[in-house]
Design an enzyme around this catalytic site. Structure first.
Site, PDB file in Angstrom:
ATOM      1  N   GLY A 270       0.737  -1.246  -0.449  1.00  0.00           N
ATOM      2  CA  GLY A 270       0.263   0.149  -0.045  1.00  0.00           C
ATOM      3  C   GLY A 270       0.994   1.515  -0.097  1.00  0.00           C
ATOM      4  CG  HIS A 271      -0.123   4.873  -2.004  1.00  0.00           C
ATOM      5  ND1 HIS A 271      -0.582   5.225  -3.566  1.00  0.00           N
ATOM      6  CD2 HIS A 271       0.987   2.751  -3.042  1.00  0.00           C
ATOM      7  CE1 HIS A 271      -0.331   4.518  -4.184  1.00  0.00           C
ATOM      8  NE2 HIS A 271       0.424   3.441  -4.295  1.00  0.00           N
TER       9      HIS A 271
END
Length: 274
Positions: A122-123
């Site tokens: 993810g970020h």
């Protein structure tokens, strides 16, 4: 398969599974909580949402715990939990693997606690992006503690658009965080501009960031950019504290960059540079 809860004064949601096909649709979200007061959401699994997995809007005193959120690492805009215009929200003991922010914090969020969340892929956990639209409400009172990031593109992040609209972020704290092969573990990005969407904008961000702390953050960096703080020259970050940071890279050349800010540094600071 979309679940929408709205306009409730007390709710308890448990052991619900939301599934979507693997094609992505910018209008589809697996689960939405709109204007819920005094609720608890426990044991829910969301898999392969076409956009945000869980969207929280206008809620107060809402607890999320023991959640599981899953999407491919390359799935666009599949934020795990997006929260905006809400207050007194908790996200606890949750695992998020997605293609965008594990938790994204929109404008108008007051008092959020995130504890014991594992993020990756993810970020990362992001405040913002902010400053893109008129009349965005301030973000205040964010506590992210005892979280682990595994192989994420970012770790803990605040981001705002350049040369657009004013907003304010304050009282944001990241503490006791473990980074495992994370690309940008600590980042404030006030020139956030994905896909050159603001290439015609030349001025600095109008978003004010103050009273932020990064404490007890350790682990490994994928690459060399361990700390990247790029504050607005028009509104330099104020009262930014960093304490007991220990981030290493495979090359041994991890670096810290700080622009338009004079952080208050105590304890260990590895890498140095700010």
């Amino acid at each position: 398969n979309q679940f929408i809860a709205s306009n409730s004064k007390f709710s308890y949601y448990r052991s619900y599974t939301a599934l979507s096909s693997v094609s992505y649709n910018p209008r589809a979200q697996n689960i939405r909580f709109n204007y819920i007061t005094n609720g608890k959401v426990e044991g829910i699994t969301s898999k392969d949402s076409k956009q945000f997995h869980i969207n929280v809007l206008g809620c107060k005193n809402l607890i999320f715990c023991k959640m599981t959120i899953i999407a491919p690492a390359d799935s666009p805009n599949t934020d795990g939990i997006h929260i905006g215009r809400s207050s007194d929200i908790q996200v606890l003991d949750t695992k998020i693997a997605t293609g965008d922010d594990c938790i994204s914090i929109g404008d108008g969020l007051q008092h959020l606690t995130v504890e014991r969340v594992t993020c990756g892929p993810g970020h990362g956990i992001s405040v913002g992006s902010l400053g893109r639209y008129p009349n965005e409400a301030p973000v205040q009172g964010i506590w992210v503690r005892q979280c682990t990031f595994k192989g994420t593109d970012n770790g803990v992040r605040i981001k705002s658009w350049p040369d657009m609209e004013p907003c304010e972020v304050s009282d944001v704290h990241f503490d006791d965080i473990t980074m495992d092969n994370v690309c940008n573990p600590i980042i404030i990005d006030q020139v956030y501009c994905p896909s050159n969407e603001c290439k015609s904008k030349k001025g600095p961000s109008k978003v004010t960031i103050r009273d932020v702390s990064f404490k007890n953050i350790k682990g490994t960096v994928r690459g060399d950019d361990a700390i990247m703080i790029s504050c607005s020259p028009a509104h330099p970050c104020a009262n930014l504290c960093m304490s007991n940071i220990d981030l290493t890279s495979p090359t041994g050349k991890a670096k810290a960059t700080c622009l338009n800010v004079k952080p208050i540094i105590t304890g260990t600071m590895n890498p140095a540079g700010c």
